[in-house]
Design an enzyme around this catalytic site. Structure first.
Site, short mmCIF file in Angstrom:
data_model
loop_
_atom_site.label_atom_id
_atom_site.label_comp_id
_atom_site.label_asym_id
_atom_site.label_seq_id
_atom_site.Cartn_x
_atom_site.Cartn_y
_atom_site.Cartn_z
N ASP A 1 -9.13 -10.12 9.00
CA ASP A 1 -8.60 -8.78 8.73
C ASP A 1 -9.58 -7.65 9.05
O ASP A 1 -9.15 -6.58 9.47
CB ASP A 1 -8.19 -8.68 7.25
CG ASP A 1 -7.25 -7.52 6.96
OD1 ASP A 1 -6.25 -7.37 7.70
OD2 ASP A 1 -7.51 -6.75 6.02
N SER B 1 -1.12 -3.88 10.27
CA SER B 1 -0.74 -4.74 9.16
C SER B 1 0.52 -5.53 9.50
O SER B 1 1.46 -4.98 10.07
CB SER B 1 -0.50 -3.90 7.91
OG SER B 1 -1.66 -3.17 7.60
N TYR C 1 -1.82 -3.38 -6.71
CA TYR C 1 -1.55 -4.05 -5.44
C TYR C 1 -2.82 -4.16 -4.58
O TYR C 1 -3.59 -3.21 -4.47
CB TYR C 1 -0.44 -3.34 -4.64
CG TYR C 1 -0.39 -3.91 -3.25
CD1 TYR C 1 0.13 -5.20 -3.05
CD2 TYR C 1 -0.95 -3.26 -2.15
CE1 TYR C 1 0.11 -5.79 -1.81
CE2 TYR C 1 -0.97 -3.85 -0.90
CZ TYR C 1 -0.44 -5.11 -0.73
OH TYR C 1 -0.48 -5.70 0.50
N ARG D 1 1.99 -12.23 -0.91
CA ARG D 1 0.69 -12.61 -0.33
C ARG D 1 0.06 -13.81 -1.01
O ARG D 1 0.37 -14.12 -2.15
CB ARG D 1 -0.28 -11.42 -0.45
CG ARG D 1 0.22 -10.15 0.24
CD ARG D 1 -0.69 -9.70 1.32
NE ARG D 1 -0.07 -8.72 2.19
CZ ARG D 1 -0.53 -8.43 3.40
NH1 ARG D 1 -1.60 -9.03 3.87
NH2 ARG D 1 0.07 -7.54 4.17
N HIS E 1 -10.22 -2.79 11.72
CA HIS E 1 -9.15 -3.63 11.17
C HIS E 1 -8.89 -4.78 12.15
O HIS E 1 -7.88 -4.80 12.84
CB HIS E 1 -7.90 -2.76 10.98
CG HIS E 1 -6.81 -3.39 10.17
ND1 HIS E 1 -5.51 -2.94 10.21
CD2 HIS E 1 -6.81 -4.42 9.30
CE1 HIS E 1 -4.75 -3.67 9.39
NE2 HIS E 1 -5.52 -4.58 8.84
N ARG F 1 0.84 -1.20 0.00
CA ARG F 1 0.00 0.00 0.00
C ARG F 1 0.87 1.25 0.00
O ARG F 1 1.94 1.28 0.60
CB ARG F 1 -0.91 0.02 1.23
CG ARG F 1 -2.10 -0.94 1.12
CD ARG F 1 -3.00 -0.86 2.34
NE ARG F 1 -2.35 -1.39 3.52
CZ ARG F 1 -1.78 -0.67 4.46
NH1 ARG F 1 -1.83 0.65 4.42
NH2 ARG F 1 -1.17 -1.24 5.48
N LYS G 1 -9.79 -2.55 1.95
CA LYS G 1 -9.46 -1.42 2.80
C LYS G 1 -10.27 -0.17 2.41
O LYS G 1 -10.67 0.61 3.26
CB LYS G 1 -7.95 -1.13 2.76
CG LYS G 1 -7.11 -2.29 3.32
CD LYS G 1 -7.50 -2.61 4.72
CE LYS G 1 -7.05 -3.91 5.33
NZ LYS G 1 -5.70 -4.33 5.34
N CYS H 1 1.02 -7.78 11.72
CA CYS H 1 1.29 -7.94 13.15
C CYS H 1 0.55 -9.12 13.76
O CYS H 1 0.36 -9.18 14.97
CB CYS H 1 1.01 -6.65 13.89
SG CYS H 1 2.17 -5.34 13.48
P1 GTP Z 1 -2.07 -8.01 7.33
O1 GTP Z 1 -2.61 -9.02 6.39
O2 GTP Z 1 -0.98 -7.16 6.74
O3 GTP Z 1 -3.12 -7.17 7.97
O4 GTP Z 1 -1.25 -8.83 8.48
P2 GTP Z 1 -1.70 -9.69 9.75
O5 GTP Z 1 -1.97 -8.80 10.90
O6 GTP Z 1 -2.76 -10.65 9.38
O7 GTP Z 1 -0.36 -10.47 10.13
P3 GTP Z 1 0.04 -12.00 9.93
O8 GTP Z 1 -0.75 -12.92 10.80
O9 GTP Z 1 0.08 -12.30 8.50
O10 GTP Z 1 1.53 -12.00 10.51
C1 GTP Z 1 2.53 -11.14 10.01
C2 GTP Z 1 3.90 -11.60 10.43
O11 GTP Z 1 3.99 -11.69 11.84
C3 GTP Z 1 4.26 -12.97 9.88
O12 GTP Z 1 5.61 -12.95 9.47
C4 GTP Z 1 4.10 -13.88 11.05
O13 GTP Z 1 4.95 -15.00 11.00
C5 GTP Z 1 4.43 -12.98 12.23
N1 GTP Z 1 3.70 -13.38 13.45
C6 GTP Z 1 2.37 -13.62 13.55
N2 GTP Z 1 2.02 -14.01 14.79
C7 GTP Z 1 3.18 -14.01 15.52
C8 GTP Z 1 3.48 -14.32 16.88
O14 GTP Z 1 2.63 -14.68 17.69
N3 GTP Z 1 4.79 -14.18 17.26
C9 GTP Z 1 5.75 -13.78 16.39
N4 GTP Z 1 7.01 -13.67 16.85
N5 GTP Z 1 5.50 -13.50 15.08
C10 GTP Z 1 4.23 -13.61 14.66
C1 SPV Z 2 -2.87 -4.76 5.30
O1 SPV Z 2 -1.91 -4.14 4.84
O2 SPV Z 2 -3.38 -4.50 6.41
C2 SPV Z 2 -3.44 -5.89 4.55
C3 SPV Z 2 -3.04 -6.05 3.18
O3 SPV Z 2 -4.30 -6.60 5.04
S1 SPV Z 2 -3.84 -4.93 2.15
O4 SPV Z 2 -5.07 -5.52 1.67
O5 SPV Z 2 -2.94 -4.66 1.06
O6 SPV Z 2 -4.15 -3.71 2.85
MN MN Z 3 -4.74 -5.95 7.12
#
Ligand code: GTP
Ligand code: SPV
Ligand code: MN
Length: 593
Positions: free
Chosen positions: A283, A256, A205, A374, A234, A77, A214, A258
């Site tokens: 999400d 994002s 993207y 992704r 979110h 983004r 979003k 996290c």
């Molecule tokens: P968006 O799709 O961008 O909104 O991301 P999200 O909040 O869904 O995050 P996602 O679950 O994809 O995790 C993002 C990154 O954080 C990945 O590299 C995971 O491996 C890492 N991660 C997720 N949960 C944990 C956790 O409990 N501990 C640690 N150390 N890393 C984590």
């Molecule tokens: C984020 O960035 O929080 C995502 C991916 O979930 S996107 O749809 O690109 O915003």
């Molecule tokens: Mn997100």
């Protein structure tokens, strides 16, 4: 120009008129209406493959899966190119970029003008939310990207179902999207909340181009939510089934990258046998007050647009199972056998083609997959998908969890004293930036409720709306804060995370039910170490104490840096939140070390 109305699709005059007007502007060679059928998916996939927009992956190993590579400058983004175009600049607030609506229509109109010559314009009707839900919204996206169409098909309820919901007179969000020349100098993502419209140009993207996500579900959604008395957040939504078969639901807002997708699909560790996690969403959550005085949550989406790197059999087995078929992989490594790889999946292949399209070997010293690469996959393919995912009413929420990526200061978990204090905890959330947006990573920024890039109006009014929503709930969820990302001096994570996070969720649920031992601290209630179920967990008592410590000096600095953020918000910042901050500082000052 020919207008093709697919099969028996009935289109109201309003929709037809708008599509015609936009086609006049963009001047595509053809207009194709999408009905969402299986036959259409096959036809559009063939077409996308033929045009080189996507590559078909190994049919035996990854049936129905596609591979796509974005332009190198179009992999995340672009928040600096994202605008809220309200009539008054003040209504967008200090955390959004603002553009005058007339200027925005002019500027983007000039880029759209003739931009689809030689291309096809697809008309993509879609629903956000379950059919029949009190919150369901219709959008219609026009796009010249087949990649976008194929993604929208997975991420939303797309096609005929949306036109039926719209009927003859209903309102819809008008979403115009075009790749134009993918030039970052001519890229803008503009939201017109007062017109219920989104115009996005120059990017393909996800967050910039899949306009249901979003743009509609969060930016336009949050604006509508304030007018109509609900919240667009979110947040993931998950159900926790305890050994006695009872299911409680929680939502969690993390910025994002996290950990939302990972938490939403959690698999309990062996020591916590008998528990089961049900995934409702990963999400976005739309939240509304139910007639019973509780808060209810609906996932507006129908698929996952998840982060690939770090996803593996151990960290997220449910995600891995989900993406074995009918999945679109974007910007990962393409292996020579027509399968995919990314950092953290498994041992790397000897060689392959990287996200830039270059030959790649692990020895090259560069990442093969982009850090924000992704997968797009249907929610229904997730082994843990909740039977309630499509329930029009949604699920009742017992706890709301806020959380960020913080190396220091924020403890593993704490509970706020009450709704107002919880809103304060969400409003002042800090997190280190990630690769989901263009810019430096690892920089601490305030990301209120994980909505900094997604709130479609003035952030001060948004906080006010949160406070007001609490007053409308006779039985509100309790509000918590977590941090899975605390590090030791060597940069190692103190908490194992992933499946083990269930231990924290269980304490949260206990507390939400008015049980569970806790100690009161200046920042809120924390579990006493014995309150967390740590059986079979490889974390020392010392580390656990460190994770659950309130770092008084760190928190005083934290409060200080929140002041900066509060100043920026100006006079629309609710006084109640300033009072929460003053009270926090007073409580911290009263502690004698
Ligand atoms: P968006 O799709 O961008 O909104 O991301 P999200 O909040 O869904 O995050 P996602 O679950 O994809 O995790 C993002 C990154 O954080 C990945 O590299 C995971 O491996 C890492 N991660 C997720 N949960 C944990 C956790 O409990 N501990 C640690 N150390 N890393 C984590
Ligand atoms: C984020 O960035 O929080 C995502 C991916 O979930 S996107 O749809 O690109 O915003
Ligand atoms: Mn997100």
């Amino acid at each position: 120009m020919k207008t093709k109305e697919a099969g028996s699709l009935a289109v109201n005059a309003h929709v037809a008129g708008w599509v015609e007007e936009m086609a006049k502007l963009c001047r595509p060679d053809r207009v194709v209406w999408c009905d969402g059928s299986e036959e259409e998916r096959k036809r559009l996939t063939d077409e996308a493959v033929r045009r080189g927009e996507v590559i078909r992956l190994n049919e035996e190993k990854l049936p129905g899966c596609l591979y796509s590579r974005s332009a190198e400058n179009d992999v995340a983004r672009t928040e600096h190119l994202t605008f809220i175009c309200t009539n008054n600049r003040e209504d967008a607030g200090p955390t959004n970029n603002w553009m005058d609506p007339a200027e925005a229509y002019g500027k983007l109109g000039a880029i759209f003008d003739g931009s689809m010559k030689g291309r096809t314009m697809y008309v993509v009707p879609f629903l956000m939310g379950p059919k029949g839900s009190p919150l369901v919204k219709v959008g219609i996206q026009l796009t010249d990207s087949l990649y976008v169409v194929l993604n929208m098909r997975v991420m939303t309820r797309m096609g005929r179902i949306a036109l039926e919901e719209l009927g003859q007179n209903g309102s819809f969000t008008r979403c115009l999207h075009g790749k134009a020349d993918l030039d970052i100098q001519r890229r803008f993502i503009c939201h017109f909340p007062q017109d219920n419209a989104v115009w996005s140009v120059g990017s393909a993207y996800g967050g910039n181009a899949l306009l249901g996500k979003k743009c509609l579900a969060l930016r336009i959604g949050s604006y509508l939510g304030r007018e109509q008395g609900w919240l667009a957040e979110h947040m993931l939504i998950l159900g926790i089934e305890s050994p006695d078969g009872k299911v409680d639901y929680v939502t969690a807002a993390f910025p994002s990258q996290c950990g939302k997708t990972n938490l939403a699909m959690l698999v309990p560790p062996p020591a916590l046998k008998g528990y089961k996690i049900w995934t409702v969403g990963d999400d976005i959550a739309w939240l509304y007050p139910g007639a019973d005085g509780r808060l209810w949550a609906v996932n507006p989406e129908a698929g996952f647009f998840g982060v690939a790197p770090g996803t593996n059999r151990k960290s997220n087995p449910n995600a891995l199972a989900t993406i074995q078929k009918n999945t679109i992989f974007t910007n990962v490594v393409l292996k020579d056998d027509g399968t995919v790889w990314w950092e953290g999946l498994e041992d790397p292949p000897l060689e392959g083609t990287d996200w830039r399209g270059r030959r790649w070997t692990p020895a090259s010293g560069e990442k093969g997959a982009h850090p924000n690469s992704r997968f797009t996959a249907p929610l229904l393919q997730c082994p843990s998908v909740s039977p309630e995912w499509n329930n029009p009413k949604g699920v009742p929420v017992s706890a709301i969890i806020f959380g960020g990526r913080r190396e220091k200061v924020d403890p593993l978990v704490y509970e706020s004293f009450h709704w107002r204090h919880g809103v304060y905890a969400g409003a002042t959330m800090g997190s280190e930036t990630t690769a989901a947006a263009v810019g430096h990573t690892g920089v601490l920024r305030r990301d209120p409720m994980a909505m900094l890039p997604f709130c479609g109006y003035h952030v001060g009014d948004y906080f006010r709306h949160w406070l007001e929503m609490g007053k409308r709930l006779s039985n509100p969820p309790r509000i918590f804060h977590v941090n899975w990302f605390r590090q030791d001096k060597g940069g190692k994570y103190l908490w194992p995370g992933f499946g083990e996070n269930l231990r924290v969720l269980l304490w949260i649920l206990e507390r939400a039910k008015g049980k569970g031992p806790a100690r009161e601290s200046p920042i809120g209630y924390l579990p006493v170490p014995e309150a967390l179920n740590v059986s079979g967990l490889d974390v020392s008592r010392e580390t656990l104490e460190e994770l659950l410590k309130v770092d008084r000096g760190g928190w005083l600095e934290e409060a200080e840096s929140q002041t900066e953020f509060f100043k920026k918000i100006g006079d629309r910042l609710p006084k109640e939140l300033v009072k929460e901050q003053t009270d926090l500082v007073r409580r911290l000052a009263a502690v004698h070390e």
